[in-house]
Design a protein around this motif. Sequence first.
Motif, PDB file in Angstrom:
ATOM      1  N   LYS A  29       0.768  -1.801  -0.076  1.00 29.23           N
ATOM      2  CA  LYS A  29       0.317   0.033  -0.011  1.00 29.23           C
ATOM      3  C   LYS A  29       1.175   1.672  -0.145  1.00 29.23           C
ATOM      4  N   GLU A  30       1.999   1.500   0.311  1.00 28.65           N
ATOM      5  CA  GLU A  30       2.506   2.275   0.505  1.00 28.65           C
ATOM      6  C   GLU A  30       4.470   2.422  -0.993  1.00 28.65           C
ATOM      7  N   ASP A  31       4.036   3.475  -1.712  1.00 28.08           N
ATOM      8  CA  ASP A  31       4.926   3.994  -3.015  1.00 28.08           C
ATOM      9  C   ASP A  31       6.111   3.525  -1.994  1.00 28.08           C
ATOM     10  N   ASP A  54      -4.680   2.439  -7.931  1.00 30.77           N
ATOM     11  CA  ASP A  54      -5.915   3.056  -7.488  1.00 30.77           C
ATOM     12  C   ASP A  54      -6.307   3.037  -7.653  1.00 30.77           C
ATOM     13  N   ALA A  55      -7.671   2.472  -6.816  1.00 25.50           N
ATOM     14  CA  ALA A  55      -8.847   2.758  -7.178  1.00 25.50           C
ATOM     15  C   ALA A  55      -9.427   3.643  -6.533  1.00 25.50           C
ATOM     16  N   PRO A  56     -10.820   4.641  -7.744  1.00 22.67           N
ATOM     17  CA  PRO A  56     -11.429   5.882  -7.299  1.00 22.67           C
ATOM     18  C   PRO A  56     -11.959   5.737  -5.540  1.00 22.67           C
ATOM     19  N   GLN A  57     -10.753   6.720  -4.708  1.00 29.72           N
ATOM     20  CA  GLN A  57     -11.468   6.854  -3.342  1.00 29.72           C
ATOM     21  C   GLN A  57     -12.873   7.219  -3.191  1.00 29.72           C
ATOM     22  N   GLU A  58     -14.102   7.565  -3.400  1.00 32.80           N
ATOM     23  CA  GLU A  58     -14.913   7.607  -3.798  1.00 32.80           C
ATOM     24  C   GLU A  58     -16.642   6.181  -3.354  1.00 32.80           C
ATOM     25  N   VAL A  59     -15.530   5.449  -4.730  1.00 30.99           N
ATOM     26  CA  VAL A  59     -16.400   3.940  -4.794  1.00 30.99           C
ATOM     27  C   VAL A  59     -15.945   3.172  -3.756  1.00 30.99           C
ATOM     28  N   GLY A  64      -6.452   0.371  -2.528  1.00 26.23           N
ATOM     29  CA  GLY A  64      -5.345   0.125  -4.120  1.00 26.23           C
ATOM     30  C   GLY A  64      -3.756   0.099  -3.127  1.00 26.23           C
ATOM     31  N   GLY A  65      -3.141   1.000  -3.806  1.00 25.41           N
ATOM     32  CA  GLY A  65      -1.419   0.045  -3.743  1.00 25.41           C
ATOM     33  C   GLY A  65      -0.865   0.081  -4.497  1.00 25.41           C
TER      34      GLY A  65
END
Length: 107
Positions: A29-31, A54-59, A64-65
């Motif tokens: 999850k960490e770049d 990355d996934a849409p954070q509102e959905v 992500g990660g």
Amino acid sequence: MDPKPQSQAGPAPSPRSVDEPLVEVFGSKEDSEALVVQGLLDSAGIDSVIVSLDAPQEVLPGVGGVVIRVAADKAEEARQLIEEYRAAAEQAPDDEDETEDVSGPAA
């Protein structure tokens, strides 16, 4: 004096095919963690790419990660390096009190 032609320099390495499949060998999850692992692989001569998940954070909040992918023929070697790195990191002391004081004698 004529310079040597390029053909006498030796054979050039063949570039990897664009169609060659890439295999996932690491995820985080960490770049920053992925960049450290990519540096480890690069130092071993293993080319890798970091792919964002990355996934849409509102959905999907919190989803992500990133993952690291390498050529299929280098995947096992890459996984072994990553495992050895993790094992060495787990054995390293986390607390500074456990490390030897090398600052010299107290005044």
